[in-house]
Write a protein that holds these residues in place. Structure first.
Motif: not given
Length: 216
Positions: A45-53, A69-87
């Motif tokens: 239930g925690q939210l992983l949020l990544a911003f890539s340039f 969420l935002n596919a422009d590689p200048n400002l790439l935004v991605m997220y995942k609702v965790a299932v638990g135990g992600e590494t």
């Protein structure tokens, strides 16, 4: 805390672990990035949020199980609702070889549906990046964590966070190819957030957008 009858407190998302920066030292098409490592591990239930340039001119594919969420590689935004135990690390890909800098953080206290929104990108050429105003659809029903991912081209670096905001990890990320990226955040309960501009060392071409995450 005492709450007067008829009033409610608004929950805003909270940072669950220190954000993590990742980078490519050469131009590649597969870009691994690390995940935060909270004590006790990532919880369901925690939210992983990544911003890539990475720079423009390439199609992006997010990591398995993540939403772009935002596919422009200048400002790439991605997220995942965790299932638990992600590494980590996990990887996204670009059709063309690129450098990248990614900052990933972990949020708790996030709503279970309709929890993330973004503006369109804004662009300009000046000594600052100016993220657009955002009015999340949830209005006054919940608090928000606001993010202002921005990129500055032409060898400028970011010199300060927008007033009232904190950097997510390093203030100015050296992406390579004369490019700097930055992500800053703040918690708020107001209906419309218009982030102050973010100053750079000197003028250049910039891109910026605003992301809102809804509290539970």
């Amino acid at each position: 805390m005492f709450v007067p009858m008829g009033l409610t407190t608004l929950t805003t998302p909270a940072v669950a672990a220190d954000p993590v920066n990742s980078t490519d030292s050469t131009a590649v098409t597969t870009h691994p990035f690390n995940l935060p490592t909270p004590v006790g591990g990532i919880k369901a239930g925690q939210l992983l949020l990544a911003f890539s340039f990475t720079g423009a001119g390439s199609t992006v594919t997010g990591p398995a199980g993540w939403t772009v969420l935002n596919a422009d590689p200048n400002l790439l935004v991605m997220y995942k609702v965790a299932v638990g135990g992600e590494t980590g690390p996990v990887s996204f890909t670009t059709a063309a070889a690129k450098y990248h800098k990614t900052v990933c953080e972990l949020l708790t206290g996030v709503a279970t549906s309709g929890f993330i929104e973004k503006t369109a990108e804004d662009h300009g050429s000046s000594g600052y990046a100016d993220a657009p105003a955002i009015s999340p659809s949830w209005g006054t029903s919940a608090g928000s964590m606001i993010y202002t991912p921005s990129i500055m081209i032409n060898d400028a670096v970011f010199t300060a966070a927008p007033i009232g905001y904190d950097p997510v990890g390093t203030l100015s990320l050296d992406v390579g190819n004369l490019t700097a990226g930055s992500v800053c955040r703040r918690n708020t309960t107001i209906v419309t957030e218009d982030p102050p501009s973010q100053t750079a060392s000197y003028g250049g071409s910039w891109h910026s957008l605003t992301v809102a995450v809804k509290g539970s």
